[in-house]
Structure formats: structure tokens, C-alpha cells
Design a protein around this motif. Structure first.
Motif, PDB file in Angstrom:
ATOM      1  N   ALA A  87       3.265  -5.617   3.771  1.00  0.00           N
ATOM      2  CA  ALA A  87       2.455  -6.031   2.620  1.00  0.00           C
ATOM      3  C   ALA A  87       0.951  -5.993   2.903  1.00  0.00           C
ATOM      4  N   PHE A  88       0.548  -6.014   4.193  1.00  0.00           N
ATOM      5  CA  PHE A  88      -0.889  -5.913   4.498  1.00  0.00           C
ATOM      6  C   PHE A  88      -1.467  -4.575   4.033  1.00  0.00           C
ATOM      7  N   THR A  89      -0.584  -3.580   3.866  1.00  0.00           N
ATOM      8  CA  THR A  89      -0.999  -2.281   3.331  1.00  0.00           C
ATOM      9  C   THR A  89      -1.793  -2.462   2.043  1.00  0.00           C
ATOM     10  N   HIS A  90      -1.325  -3.411   1.237  1.00  0.00           N
ATOM     11  CA  HIS A  90      -1.873  -3.557  -0.118  1.00  0.00           C
ATOM     12  C   HIS A  90      -2.961  -4.619  -0.211  1.00  0.00           C
ATOM     13  N   THR A  91      -3.306  -5.242   0.931  1.00  0.00           N
ATOM     14  CA  THR A  91      -4.254  -6.359   0.877  1.00  0.00           C
ATOM     15  C   THR A  91      -5.383  -6.278   1.898  1.00  0.00           C
ATOM     16  N   SER A  92      -5.212  -5.497   2.972  1.00  0.00           N
ATOM     17  CA  SER A  92      -6.071  -5.741   4.139  1.00  0.00           C
ATOM     18  C   SER A  92      -7.199  -4.739   4.375  1.00  0.00           C
ATOM     19  N   VAL A  93      -8.404  -5.153   3.979  1.00  0.00           N
ATOM     20  CA  VAL A  93      -9.603  -4.376   4.312  1.00  0.00           C
ATOM     21  C   VAL A  93      -9.853  -4.473   5.819  1.00  0.00           C
ATOM     22  N   ALA A  94      -9.454  -5.600   6.422  1.00  0.00           N
ATOM     23  CA  ALA A  94      -9.681  -5.806   7.859  1.00  0.00           C
ATOM     24  C   ALA A  94      -8.885  -4.802   8.690  1.00  0.00           C
ATOM     25  N   ILE A  95      -7.663  -4.501   8.266  1.00  0.00           N
ATOM     26  CA  ILE A  95      -6.876  -3.492   8.996  1.00  0.00           C
ATOM     27  C   ILE A  95      -7.494  -2.108   8.785  1.00  0.00           C
ATOM     28  N   LEU A  96      -7.940  -1.830   7.588  1.00  0.00           N
ATOM     29  CA  LEU A  96      -8.637  -0.554   7.348  1.00  0.00           C
ATOM     30  C   LEU A  96      -9.831  -0.435   8.291  1.00  0.00           C
ATOM     31  N   ILE A 104      -7.702   8.512  17.397  1.00  0.00           N
ATOM     32  CA  ILE A 104      -6.459   9.254  17.633  1.00  0.00           C
ATOM     33  C   ILE A 104      -5.737   9.339  16.276  1.00  0.00           C
ATOM     34  N   PRO A 105      -4.793  10.267  16.124  1.00  0.00           N
ATOM     35  CA  PRO A 105      -4.094  10.398  14.838  1.00  0.00           C
ATOM     36  C   PRO A 105      -3.392   9.102  14.415  1.00  0.00           C
ATOM     37  N   ILE A 106      -3.454   8.826  13.129  1.00  0.00           N
ATOM     38  CA  ILE A 106      -2.801   7.640  12.550  1.00  0.00           C
ATOM     39  C   ILE A 106      -1.890   8.121  11.424  1.00  0.00           C
ATOM     40  N   ILE A 107      -0.623   7.732  11.498  1.00  0.00           N
ATOM     41  CA  ILE A 107       0.308   8.037  10.408  1.00  0.00           C
ATOM     42  C   ILE A 107       0.701   6.712   9.767  1.00  0.00           C
ATOM     43  N   GLU A 108       0.445   6.593   8.477  1.00  0.00           N
ATOM     44  CA  GLU A 108       0.905   5.414   7.722  1.00  0.00           C
ATOM     45  C   GLU A 108       2.332   5.697   7.266  1.00  0.00           C
ATOM     46  N   LEU A 109       3.190   4.689   7.373  1.00  0.00           N
ATOM     47  CA  LEU A 109       4.561   4.937   6.925  1.00  0.00           C
ATOM     48  C   LEU A 109       5.165   3.723   6.241  1.00  0.00           C
ATOM     49  N   HIS A 110       6.129   3.997   5.384  1.00  0.00           N
ATOM     50  CA  HIS A 110       6.871   2.952   4.674  1.00  0.00           C
ATOM     51  C   HIS A 110       8.318   3.389   4.531  1.00  0.00           C
ATOM     52  N   LEU A 111       9.221   2.420   4.620  1.00  0.00           N
ATOM     53  CA  LEU A 111      10.633   2.726   4.388  1.00  0.00           C
ATOM     54  C   LEU A 111      10.872   3.103   2.927  1.00  0.00           C
ATOM     55  N   SER A 112      10.321   2.281   2.037  1.00  0.00           N
ATOM     56  CA  SER A 112      10.555   2.491   0.606  1.00  0.00           C
ATOM     57  C   SER A 112       9.496   3.425   0.030  1.00  0.00           C
ATOM     58  N   ASN A 113       9.825   3.995  -1.121  1.00  0.00           N
ATOM     59  CA  ASN A 113       8.839   4.810  -1.839  1.00  0.00           C
ATOM     60  C   ASN A 113       7.963   3.840  -2.643  1.00  0.00           C
ATOM     61  N   ILE A 114       6.807   3.508  -2.088  1.00  0.00           N
ATOM     62  CA  ILE A 114       5.962   2.466  -2.693  1.00  0.00           C
ATOM     63  C   ILE A 114       5.482   2.859  -4.102  1.00  0.00           C
ATOM     64  N   PHE A 115       5.506   4.145  -4.413  1.00  0.00           N
ATOM     65  CA  PHE A 115       5.030   4.612  -5.726  1.00  0.00           C
ATOM     66  C   PHE A 115       6.091   4.454  -6.822  1.00  0.00           C
ATOM     67  N   LYS A 116       7.313   4.177  -6.395  1.00  0.00           N
ATOM     68  CA  LYS A 116       8.417   3.983  -7.337  1.00  0.00           C
ATOM     69  C   LYS A 116       8.585   2.503  -7.646  1.00  0.00           C
ATOM     70  N   GLU A 118       6.678  -1.746  -7.739  1.00  0.00           N
ATOM     71  CA  GLU A 118       5.684  -2.477  -8.536  1.00  0.00           C
ATOM     72  C   GLU A 118       4.294  -1.834  -8.378  1.00  0.00           C
ATOM     73  N   LYS A 119       3.490  -1.993  -9.434  1.00  0.00           N
ATOM     74  CA  LYS A 119       2.170  -1.357  -9.439  1.00  0.00           C
ATOM     75  C   LYS A 119       1.295  -1.793  -8.258  1.00  0.00           C
ATOM     76  N   PHE A 120       1.411  -3.072  -7.853  1.00  0.00           N
ATOM     77  CA  PHE A 120       0.529  -3.547  -6.781  1.00  0.00           C
ATOM     78  C   PHE A 120       0.827  -2.866  -5.452  1.00  0.00           C
ATOM     79  N   ARG A 121       1.986  -2.196  -5.370  1.00  0.00           N
ATOM     80  CA  ARG A 121       2.304  -1.485  -4.126  1.00  0.00           C
ATOM     81  C   ARG A 121       1.801  -0.038  -4.149  1.00  0.00           C
TER      82      ARG A 121
END
Ligand code: DQA
Length: 156
Positions: A87-96, A104-116, A118-121
Motif C-alpha cells: 500500500a505504500f506504493t499509493h501513499t509514499s513520497v518518502a519511498i519515491l 541500479i535498476p529498479i523494478i516495481e512489482l505487484h501480485l494483483s493488477n492494480i489497474f483493475k 479500486e481507483k486509489f490503487r
């Protein structure tokens, strides 16, 4: 790079991912985080990487771990970060901000399709710092993220 000549990849998992297996299995599947780590480690061995797999519910800890990749000695250096920030994906400027200092390369990943879901995801604060994003393939998203990092690191 480790002494055995293998590259190290840091896999970071954020809040509630320790609950996989029992947490909303209709969304996240029935695999536990330990199952995912096991499958990833097996794939990593074939590709020639060492996986350092971690989970925390704390935003600060994730930031500390991200920062460490920028200050480590050569022999201990990580070659890539794979990050499911939950959930920090959707809230955290500090992690950004922490990710923006990483080179070094960074890959963001999620198990679920966040675009399918709730809108906040649909919005990720961390995507601007990532080379790419993988989502929607359940536990397999981790394997695909590893393959993506491998492609970047080997320019294949
Ligand atoms: C998640 C998606 C997030 O929206 C959610 O808060 C999670 C897990 C995923 O892997 O699908 O905790 O990152």
C-alpha cells in the motif's frame, strides 16, 4: 557481486505481504511469501543470481534498506532492486525520494493488477523511479520481475 561471482538482487516487500496465503486469496492467490521466495530463489540460481528477500511492515525500514544499496562496499553491492511496496506504493513520497537516489535498476512489482482494482490503487508514487512495472501475475510477478532485471543487467 558476491565472492562466488554471482550478482545480488535485493527483493523488498512492504506491509501486509507477510500475510500472503491467508490474506484475500481471491485477489492475491494462495501462495505464501515463503513459497514465492523459494520459487524465486530456484529461478535466480538458474539465472546466476543471489536473492536477498526481505519483508517489513515499516515504511522507514524499507527506506533504510533502499538507502543501504547506495552506500555499500563493492563486494557487497546489489545489482538491482525488485520492490513490492504494498500500500505504500499509493501513499509514499518518502519511498519515491529514496528510490530517486539509487543508481541500479529498479523494478516495481505487484501480485494483483492494480489497474483493475479500486481507483486509489491506479496511482503509484514510486513508478517514476522504476525502470518498469510488472503487475497482475500473482506470485509469478516476482519471477517476471527477476527476468526483467536479468534482461536489463545483461542488455538482452
Ligand atoms: C499490492 C497491491 C497494493 O495495492 C496493495 O496495497 C498491496 C499489494 C500487490 O502486490 O498486488 O498490499 O502491492
Amino acid at each position: 557481486m558476491t565472492e562466488g561471482g554471482k550478482k545480488k538482487i535485493l527483493v523488498l516487500n512492504g506491509p501486509n505481504l507477510n500475510m500472503l496465503g491467508t490474506r484475500e486469496p481471491e485477489i492475491y492467490g494462495s501462495e505464501t511469501l515463503a513459497d514465492i521466495e523459494k520459487n524465486m530463489t530456484a529461478r535466480a540460481e538458474i539465472l546466476g543470481y543471489i536473492i536477498d528477500f526481505r519483508q517489513t511492515n515499516s515504511e522507514g525500514k524499507l527506506i533504510d534498506w533502499i538507502q543501504q544499496t547506495t552506500i555499500q562496499q563493492d563486494s557487497e553491492k546489489y545489482s538491482a532492486i525488485l520492490l513490492n511496496a504494498g500500500a505504500f506504493t499509493h501513499t509514499s513520497v518518502a519511498i519515491l525520494d529514496a528510490l530517486q537516489t539509487v543508481n541500479i535498476p529498479i523494478i516495481e512489482l505487484h501480485l494483483s493488477n492494480i489497474f483493475k482494482r479500486e481507483k486509489f490503487r491506479h496511482h503509484s508514487y514510486i513508478s517514476p523511479a522504476a525502470n518498469g512495472v510488472i503487475c497482475g501475475f500473482g506470485g509469478n510477478s516476482y519471477i517476471l520481475a527477476l527476468e526483467a532485471a536479468h534482461h536489463i543487467l545483461n542488455k538482452v
